[in-house]
Design a protein around this motif. Structure first.
Motif, PDB file in Angstrom:
ATOM      1  N   TYR A 134       2.104  -4.659  -4.340  1.00 54.52           N
ATOM      2  CA  TYR A 134       1.722  -4.326  -5.830  1.00 54.52           C
ATOM      3  C   TYR A 134       0.011  -4.689  -6.153  1.00 54.52           C
ATOM      4  O   TYR A 134      -0.635  -3.962  -6.356  1.00 54.52           O
ATOM      5  CB  TYR A 134       2.682  -5.479  -6.471  1.00 54.52           C
ATOM      6  CG  TYR A 134       2.222  -5.446  -8.040  1.00 54.52           C
ATOM      7  CD1 TYR A 134       2.652  -4.541  -8.922  1.00 54.52           C
ATOM      8  CD2 TYR A 134       1.251  -6.568  -8.440  1.00 54.52           C
ATOM      9  CE1 TYR A 134       2.045  -4.476 -10.326  1.00 54.52           C
ATOM     10  CE2 TYR A 134       0.629  -6.414  -9.858  1.00 54.52           C
ATOM     11  CZ  TYR A 134       1.219  -5.373 -10.726  1.00 54.52           C
ATOM     12  OH  TYR A 134       1.064  -5.261 -12.124  1.00 54.52           O
ATOM     13  N   LEU A 135      -0.338  -5.827  -5.491  1.00 53.12           N
ATOM     14  CA  LEU A 135      -1.919  -6.059  -5.797  1.00 53.12           C
ATOM     15  C   LEU A 135      -2.601  -5.115  -5.196  1.00 53.12           C
ATOM     16  O   LEU A 135      -3.719  -4.982  -5.619  1.00 53.12           O
ATOM     17  CB  LEU A 135      -2.240  -7.546  -5.304  1.00 53.12           C
ATOM     18  CG  LEU A 135      -1.404  -8.909  -5.986  1.00 53.12           C
ATOM     19  CD1 LEU A 135      -1.558 -10.126  -5.550  1.00 53.12           C
ATOM     20  CD2 LEU A 135      -2.104  -8.483  -7.425  1.00 53.12           C
ATOM     21  N   SER A 136      -2.391  -4.792  -3.928  1.00 54.41           N
ATOM     22  CA  SER A 136      -3.139  -3.970  -3.060  1.00 54.41           C
ATOM     23  C   SER A 136      -3.336  -2.616  -3.974  1.00 54.41           C
ATOM     24  O   SER A 136      -4.242  -1.679  -3.659  1.00 54.41           O
ATOM     25  CB  SER A 136      -2.460  -3.868  -1.821  1.00 54.41           C
ATOM     26  OG  SER A 136      -1.512  -3.064  -1.744  1.00 54.41           O
ATOM     27  N   LYS A 137      -2.168  -2.109  -4.424  1.00 56.23           N
ATOM     28  CA  LYS A 137      -2.054  -0.905  -5.199  1.00 56.23           C
ATOM     29  C   LYS A 137      -2.814  -0.847  -6.606  1.00 56.23           C
ATOM     30  O   LYS A 137      -3.633   0.151  -7.038  1.00 56.23           O
ATOM     31  CB  LYS A 137      -0.562  -0.314  -5.448  1.00 56.23           C
ATOM     32  CG  LYS A 137       0.052  -0.064  -4.202  1.00 56.23           C
ATOM     33  CD  LYS A 137      -0.148   1.698  -3.799  1.00 56.23           C
ATOM     34  CE  LYS A 137       0.732   2.124  -2.778  1.00 56.23           C
ATOM     35  NZ  LYS A 137       0.161   3.361  -2.111  1.00 56.23           N
ATOM     36  N   LYS A 138      -2.689  -2.073  -7.355  1.00 52.48           N
ATOM     37  CA  LYS A 138      -2.727  -2.280  -8.681  1.00 52.48           C
ATOM     38  C   LYS A 138      -4.401  -2.838  -8.870  1.00 52.48           C
ATOM     39  O   LYS A 138      -4.995  -2.516  -9.701  1.00 52.48           O
ATOM     40  CB  LYS A 138      -1.751  -2.887  -9.631  1.00 52.48           C
ATOM     41  CG  LYS A 138      -0.530  -2.286  -9.664  1.00 52.48           C
ATOM     42  CD  LYS A 138      -0.488  -1.075 -10.402  1.00 52.48           C
ATOM     43  CE  LYS A 138       0.901  -0.487 -10.471  1.00 52.48           C
ATOM     44  NZ  LYS A 138       0.972   0.929 -10.674  1.00 52.48           N
ATOM     45  N   LYS A 139      -4.724  -3.633  -7.925  1.00 51.78           N
ATOM     46  CA  LYS A 139      -5.713  -4.470  -8.260  1.00 51.78           C
ATOM     47  C   LYS A 139      -6.823  -4.314  -6.906  1.00 51.78           C
ATOM     48  O   LYS A 139      -7.270  -5.484  -6.510  1.00 51.78           O
ATOM     49  CB  LYS A 139      -5.528  -6.041  -8.670  1.00 51.78           C
ATOM     50  CG  LYS A 139      -4.480  -6.246  -9.717  1.00 51.78           C
ATOM     51  CD  LYS A 139      -5.175  -6.421 -10.952  1.00 51.78           C
ATOM     52  CE  LYS A 139      -4.121  -7.029 -12.059  1.00 51.78           C
ATOM     53  NZ  LYS A 139      -4.124  -6.088 -12.970  1.00 51.78           N
ATOM     54  N   PRO A 140      -6.851  -3.503  -6.616  1.00 54.99           N
ATOM     55  CA  PRO A 140      -7.602  -3.342  -5.295  1.00 54.99           C
ATOM     56  C   PRO A 140      -9.330  -3.731  -5.269  1.00 54.99           C
ATOM     57  O   PRO A 140      -9.469  -4.503  -4.145  1.00 54.99           O
ATOM     58  CB  PRO A 140      -7.553  -1.843  -4.797  1.00 54.99           C
ATOM     59  CG  PRO A 140      -7.414  -1.192  -5.802  1.00 54.99           C
ATOM     60  CD  PRO A 140      -6.399  -1.993  -6.493  1.00 54.99           C
ATOM     61  N   GLU A 141      -9.820  -3.370  -6.430  1.00 59.76           N
ATOM     62  CA  GLU A 141     -11.053  -3.833  -6.610  1.00 59.76           C
ATOM     63  C   GLU A 141     -11.304  -5.324  -6.702  1.00 59.76           C
ATOM     64  O   GLU A 141     -12.536  -5.806  -6.212  1.00 59.76           O
ATOM     65  CB  GLU A 141     -11.564  -2.993  -7.732  1.00 59.76           C
ATOM     66  CG  GLU A 141     -11.281  -3.647  -9.154  1.00 59.76           C
ATOM     67  CD  GLU A 141      -9.798  -3.243  -9.527  1.00 59.76           C
ATOM     68  OE1 GLU A 141      -9.194  -3.527 -10.547  1.00 59.76           O
ATOM     69  OE2 GLU A 141      -9.251  -2.357  -8.658  1.00 59.76           O
ATOM     70  N   LEU A 142     -10.246  -6.033  -7.137  1.00 64.25           N
ATOM     71  CA  LEU A 142     -10.456  -7.602  -7.321  1.00 64.25           C
ATOM     72  C   LEU A 142     -10.062  -8.211  -5.595  1.00 64.25           C
ATOM     73  O   LEU A 142     -10.577  -9.235  -5.519  1.00 64.25           O
ATOM     74  CB  LEU A 142      -9.343  -8.111  -8.294  1.00 64.25           C
ATOM     75  CG  LEU A 142      -9.722  -8.090  -9.570  1.00 64.25           C
ATOM     76  CD1 LEU A 142      -8.822  -8.593 -10.577  1.00 64.25           C
ATOM     77  CD2 LEU A 142     -10.916  -8.583  -9.833  1.00 64.25           C
ATOM     78  N   MET A 143      -9.292  -7.421  -5.018  1.00 64.40           N
ATOM     79  CA  MET A 143      -8.761  -8.112  -4.041  1.00 64.40           C
ATOM     80  C   MET A 143      -9.500  -7.638  -2.407  1.00 64.40           C
ATOM     81  O   MET A 143      -9.156  -8.195  -1.470  1.00 64.40           O
ATOM     82  CB  MET A 143      -7.378  -7.779  -3.484  1.00 64.40           C
ATOM     83  CG  MET A 143      -6.474  -7.853  -4.775  1.00 64.40           C
ATOM     84  SD  MET A 143      -6.381  -9.340  -5.337  1.00 64.40           S
ATOM     85  CE  MET A 143      -5.225 -10.237  -4.451  1.00 64.40           C
ATOM     86  N   THR A 144     -10.337  -6.673  -2.465  1.00 59.44           N
ATOM     87  CA  THR A 144     -11.047  -6.153  -1.398  1.00 59.44           C
ATOM     88  C   THR A 144     -12.353  -7.066  -1.163  1.00 59.44           C
ATOM     89  O   THR A 144     -13.104  -7.506  -1.893  1.00 59.44           O
ATOM     90  CB  THR A 144     -11.531  -4.672  -1.337  1.00 59.44           C
ATOM     91  OG1 THR A 144     -10.498  -4.084  -2.134  1.00 59.44           O
ATOM     92  CG2 THR A 144     -11.882  -4.006  -0.235  1.00 59.44           C
ATOM     93  N   VAL A 145     -12.499  -7.334   0.115  1.00 59.56           N
ATOM     94  CA  VAL A 145     -14.017  -8.050   0.769  1.00 59.56           C
ATOM     95  C   VAL A 145     -14.827  -6.969   1.272  1.00 59.56           C
ATOM     96  O   VAL A 145     -14.285  -5.925   1.858  1.00 59.56           O
ATOM     97  CB  VAL A 145     -13.621  -9.342   1.401  1.00 59.56           C
ATOM     98  CG1 VAL A 145     -13.018 -10.326   0.663  1.00 59.56           C
ATOM     99  CG2 VAL A 145     -12.971  -8.832   2.819  1.00 59.56           C
ATOM    100  N   SER A 146     -16.239  -7.043   0.956  1.00 56.72           N
ATOM    101  CA  SER A 146     -17.029  -6.363   1.642  1.00 56.72           C
ATOM    102  C   SER A 146     -18.169  -7.064   2.390  1.00 56.72           C
ATOM    103  O   SER A 146     -19.256  -7.509   1.583  1.00 56.72           O
ATOM    104  CB  SER A 146     -17.464  -5.166   0.904  1.00 56.72           C
ATOM    105  OG  SER A 146     -18.285  -5.727  -0.051  1.00 56.72           O
ATOM    106  N   TYR A 147     -17.657  -7.895   3.637  1.00 56.94           N
ATOM    107  CA  TYR A 147     -18.557  -8.759   4.258  1.00 56.94           C
ATOM    108  C   TYR A 147     -19.715  -7.917   4.940  1.00 56.94           C
ATOM    109  O   TYR A 147     -19.438  -6.746   5.272  1.00 56.94           O
ATOM    110  CB  TYR A 147     -17.824  -9.537   5.150  1.00 56.94           C
ATOM    111  CG  TYR A 147     -16.829 -10.396   4.512  1.00 56.94           C
ATOM    112  CD1 TYR A 147     -17.048 -11.122   3.166  1.00 56.94           C
ATOM    113  CD2 TYR A 147     -15.589 -10.800   5.100  1.00 56.94           C
ATOM    114  CE1 TYR A 147     -15.992 -11.968   2.629  1.00 56.94           C
ATOM    115  CE2 TYR A 147     -14.858 -11.987   4.570  1.00 56.94           C
ATOM    116  CZ  TYR A 147     -15.173 -12.305   3.450  1.00 56.94           C
ATOM    117  OH  TYR A 147     -14.186 -13.283   2.541  1.00 56.94           O
ATOM    118  N   GLN A 148     -20.969  -8.781   5.006  1.00 54.98           N
ATOM    119  CA  GLN A 148     -21.652  -8.290   6.171  1.00 54.98           C
ATOM    120  C   GLN A 148     -21.361  -8.477   7.425  1.00 54.98           C
ATOM    121  O   GLN A 148     -20.188  -9.092   7.728  1.00 54.98           O
ATOM    122  CB  GLN A 148     -23.180  -9.115   5.999  1.00 54.98           C
ATOM    123  CG  GLN A 148     -23.952  -9.346   4.588  1.00 54.98           C
ATOM    124  CD  GLN A 148     -24.550  -7.827   4.387  1.00 54.98           C
ATOM    125  OE1 GLN A 148     -25.035  -7.080   5.228  1.00 54.98           O
ATOM    126  NE2 GLN A 148     -24.469  -7.423   3.075  1.00 54.98           N
TER     127      GLN A 148
END
Ligand code: GP9
Ligand code: MN
Length: 652
Positions: A134-148
């Motif tokens: 659910y979270l990965s589909k609905k709130k991806p922008e909140l749950m994704t990380v973009s690390y160096q």
């Protein structure tokens, strides 16, 4: 307030949710025994370590959608792996292994009962997957990380650090956890189900590769060697003496020969076994050696069934449980014997359930065949006396002739026993292990005595031969100081140490009158040829590395699996050659030829000098073990079997 700053990356949340779920399954759905706080602790951390290891890989995906997809699917696949194991466990009380996956019969059994193994509440086990999905589909922008890059490397380093910590604790809790490959339950408990699967797959693929490259061309060298160096023409005076009799084989756990006809605090340790030494219906072998290594009891079983050496690393029951063998049980089966093993422990221990199939054992009465409760168990489980008591009914129900094996358990490290069950006092030394050992040995002696009576009452005694054998040492080198005190010696020398590897071996033939004490150097590798001859079964084409213990023309040496050996005249340990009788080191003969000093190649692996009298035997011992290993690694019996069937087909 900026919610974005509060965000929890999905891989962390997934680790948390999946970790908790896995822990709940381990703790409450698999029936795993936790013996101490350390095991509890390891069981709590390993689900999180494994989950982090997998989920943290997601940070390497740059694209949001890929990162989310990876988490969704790994959570789902991970859950399915857990769930399949759970369903399998509900049926077999065991974890899935690679060979089992391909064992049609096991899976077939499961197929028919699958509905009874599924519970409504199992749906809850997928709850975290639903949340992650659910979270990965609905709130991806909140749950994704973009690390160096450094962040990614940090996450990876963290995974390995956690894993190393987990393995370190596990190894501390169970030394040699990986090399001894004890039991699947131990592995899962200590490193987690997922790491266990990786380990199992690695063991399996190594075995398969060696197997794949073998084509049977290795066989002639082995059969020729056995023909020339091992086989003897002499016929045993006891050939056929036990024809059509039942075989009752008792594995005496952890007993060593030094307790026979010996006492502690002025009390006899094994009065019943002592009464058999010198008894006219019994042959007692006083120089009989165990040849086991990491596989302990299972190695002793392997030696007895096959007259092959166990492996130098790991337990062959575990690493090569699916091989083709020509086991004693199978050979006797072809002669009309019904075979069964009785052992009140978990069936998967030492992979016995699978290995017994490969050896041709018809029935395995494991823990579930017994009534085990707090009152009748101690240490490792059901005490030996109730074990024998409860076994008799099964034995009576077997069709005769039968070939049965009873594996005792009470005299197992750490040798626990209640006051009530102890007929003699503990020893008093710096080693509590050695101190505790004596009362449990006595308990086993009493259990065996009772069993003899029960066999008589059941009318099974007269028609049977009873073989009793120690499986391996009980007191390790760590207790040498206390041991030297007990033996009244200044120290336990390397020579003494080899001599302490003697275990009792009794062959009791009711009604027989020629029994005596046998002093020949013998070992577990000799049991199969001896028994087959006594039963009048000639297994002409079998590959055996041992000899009948009742013939004079024997190979003349027993190799221990660490490369040491005992011959009629010498004992070799760590490259030093001793006189067997006196225990004095034997000097290498003076060698005039100066080039001999350069013959380091001729010097064998364990270091006996080429001109040492031990050297020629050492070379044979090494050769023999190498050939036996090749037979197992290459699973070479399958080629013999197929050659035989081809012959049969051609004859038809
Ligand atoms: C376990 C029993 C003891 O089933 O055979 O095993 P060990 O530790 O002696 O090999
Ligand atoms: Mn044992």
């Amino acid at each position: 307030m900026d919610f974005k700053r509060l965000k929890i990356p999905l891989f962390i949340l997934a680790t948390f949710l999946f970790g908790i779920k896995t822990y709940i399954i381990y703790r409450f759905m698999f029936n795993m025994e936790l013996e101490n706080k350390m095991q509890e602790f390891i069981l709590i951390i390993n689900p999180f370590v494994s989950a982090f290891l997998i989920f943290a890989l997601s940070v390497w995906f740059r694209k949001q959608s890929r990162q989310m997809k990876f988490l969704r699917y790994t959570a789902l696949i991970g859950t399915l792996v857990l769930y399949f194991n759970l369903v399998f466990y509900r049926s077999f009380n065991d974890f899935i292994t690679v060979p089992q996956l391909f064992q049609a019969s096991n899976m077939g059994d499961l197929g028919s009962s699958i509905l009874t193994l599924i519970e409504i509440y199992d749906v809850l086990l997928f709850l975290d997957v639903v949340i992650i999905w659910y979270l990965s589909k609905k709130k991806p922008e909140l749950m994704t990380v973009s690390y160096q890059k450094s962040g990614k490397v940090f996450a990876l380093a963290m995974s390995f650090l956690l894993l190393a910590g987990n393995f370190f604790l596990a190894e501390m809790e169970r030394p040699q956890l990986f090399t001894r490959a004890f039991d699947r339950e131990y592995l899962v408990k200590n490193i987690g189900l997922f790491n266990y699967h990786v380990y199992d797959a690695a063991v399996h693929s190594r075995a398969t590769t060696q197997r794949v490259f073998a084509d049977g061309n290795e066989l002639p060298e082995i059969t020729e060697y056995v023909e020339e160096e091992v086989k003897r023409d002499e016929k045993s005076p006891l050939y056929g003496i036990a024809e059509d009799k039942n075989v009752i084989f008792i594995t005496l756990e952890s007993i060593q020969s030094f307790v026979i006809n010996n006492d502690v605090n002025g009390e006899e340790i094994t009065p019943f076994l002592n009464s058999l030494v010198g008894d006219e219906s019994t042959y007692y072998f006083e120089n009989f050696y165990h040849q086991t290594l990491q596989g302990k009891t299972s190695d002793s079983e392997f030696l007895v069934e096959n007259s092959l050496y166990p492996l130098s690393r790991g337990a062959v029951f575990f690493t090569h449980g699916g091989n083709e063998y020509n086991g004693l049980s199978e050979i006797l089966g072809e002669e009309g014997y019904h075979s069964a093993v009785f052992h009140a422990n978990n069936k998967s221990f030492w992979n016995r359930d699978q290995m017994y199939d490969s050896l041709g054992v018809d029935h395995f009465y494991g823990e579930e065949a017994y009534e085990v409760n707090q009152e009748n168990s101690v240490g490792w489980g059901l005490k030996d006396k109730p074990f024998f008591e409860q076994s008799i009914k099964y034995l009576q129900s077997m069709e005769e002739p039968f070939h049965s094996k009873f594996i005792t358990l009470t005299n197992h490290f750490p040798f626990e026993l209640s006051e009530e069950d102890s007929s003699i006092d503990k020893y008093d030394s710096s080693s509590s292990t050695l101190n505790n050992f004596f009362p449990t040995v006595r308990y086993m002696d009493e259990a065996v005595e009772q069993f003899f009576d029960q066999l008589k009452e059941a009318g099974l005694y007269e028609d049977s031969i009873i073989v009793m054998m120690g499986d391996h040492y009980g007191i390790s080198e760590n207790h040498d100081r206390a041991m030297s005190e007990y033996l009244g010696k200044d120290e336990v020398t390397p020579y003494d140490h080899v001599q302490l590897q003697r275990v009792p071996m009794f062959i009791h033939i009711p009604g027989h009158e020629d029994g005596k004490v046998m002093s020949e150097v013998t070992g577990q590798i000799d049991v199969k040829p001896t028994l087959l001859n006594m039963l009048g079964v000639s297994a002409e084409n079998d590959i055996q590395f041992g000899n009948d213990m009742f013939i004079d023309d024997r190979k003349g040496y027993i190799g221990l699996r660490n490369g040491d050996f005992i011959s009629d005249d010498y004992i070799s340990t760590s490259g030093v050659c001793y006189d067997r009788e006196t225990g004095e080191p034997v000097e290498a003969e003076e060698n005039e030829d100066p080039s001999a000093a350069d013959q380091s190649e001729a010097e064998n692996r364990t270091g006996n000098q080429p001109d040492s009298p031990c050297s020629p035997i050492q070379q044979k011992v090494e050769k023999e073990m190498e050939l036996s290993d090749n037979l197992i690694y290459g699973d070479l019996f399958r080629f013999i079997e197929s050659a035989e069937t081809e012959d049969e087909q051609n004859n038809e």
